[in-house]
Motif scaffolding. Structure first.
Motif, mmCIF file in Angstrom:
data_model
loop_
_atom_site.group_PDB
_atom_site.id
_atom_site.type_symbol
_atom_site.label_atom_id
_atom_site.label_comp_id
_atom_site.label_asym_id
_atom_site.label_seq_id
_atom_site.Cartn_x
_atom_site.Cartn_y
_atom_site.Cartn_z
ATOM 1 N N THR A 1 -29.126 -35.191 -45.779
ATOM 2 C CA THR A 1 -28.437 -36.081 -44.696
ATOM 3 C C THR A 1 -27.250 -36.113 -44.723
ATOM 4 N N TRP B 1 -31.232 -45.382 -46.797
ATOM 5 C CA TRP B 1 -32.706 -44.485 -46.660
ATOM 6 C C TRP B 1 -33.678 -44.969 -47.528
ATOM 7 N N SER C 1 -27.681 -35.380 -50.853
ATOM 8 C CA SER C 1 -28.836 -34.319 -51.107
ATOM 9 C C SER C 1 -29.568 -34.998 -52.346
ATOM 10 N N LEU D 1 -34.429 -35.484 -49.889
ATOM 11 C CA LEU D 1 -33.671 -36.038 -48.729
ATOM 12 C C LEU D 1 -32.405 -34.974 -48.519
#
Length: 197
Positions: free
Chosen positions: A160, A145, A116, A158
């Protein structure tokens, strides 16, 4: 003594033959009593053992469980500061069990990690900026990323799941000089990879 009926004296054999069934009955009764006593003692021992097991299980269930935070590898980072073009941001852990060395998050277990990342980036250049989550392994490095930020002050976000390997180092870097505000970066191991031989 004529008025009294004549009683024949019993002979010893007759008395012994009458006594034998009585003695056999008495011995049988004693054996039954011993057997009953043994059954009673066995039942009492079983109940005591059952009670001891229940007490043990009860005490064990009352013990506090290990907190989840000690079982899971995780880290939480807060950062506000400057970043230099192409240079890793110097991250330091606020809390958590994953180590950070020289601004890099050190991955110690293969597995799925929840990632996160939230914050705001301010940059003076009119061009866009790229924020990159970078992974450096034993021999190579690669981007995990990237997010392009087009306007200064825009938020990055973000959430993921990534598969990371032991001995990977995770860092953040920007494509130009910038000021990062209220960056919140969390990483938690969801499921470790267990190698079966």
């Amino acid at each position: 003594m004529e008025g009294q009926p004549h009683i024949e004296p019993r002979n010893q054999d007759q008395m012994d033959s009458e006594r034998e069934p009585a003695e056999d009955e008495w011995k049988s009764w004693q054996r039954g009593q011993v057997r009953n006593t043994l059954h009673l003692m066995s039942a009492a021992a079983q109940w005591i053992l059952l009670l001891a097991c229940l007490i043990y299980l009860g005490i064990d269930s009352l013990q506090p469980s290990t907190p989840r935070s000690e079982e899971v590898l995780w880290t939480h980072i807060r950062y506000t500061g400057e970043s230099i073009k192409g240079v890793d941001i110097n991250l330091t852990a606020e809390v958590g069990s994953i180590q950070i060395q020289n601004g890099s998050i050190m991955i110690t277990h293969d597995g799925l990690y929840l990632v996160s990342l939230k914050g705001r980036i301010h940059f003076p250049d009119p061009d866009e900026l790229t924020l990159t989550l970078w992974k450096t392994g034993k021999t190579t490095g690669s981007a995990l990323w990237e997010q392009i930020v087009q306007d200064s002050g825009n938020a990055v976000n973000l959430m993921t799941v990534l598969y990371l390997f032991e001995e990977d180092n995770i860092t953040l870097r920007t494509s130009s000089n910038a000021t990062i505000a209220d960056l919140s970066f969390s990483l938690a191991l969801l499921s470790p990879f267990i190698c079966s031989l």
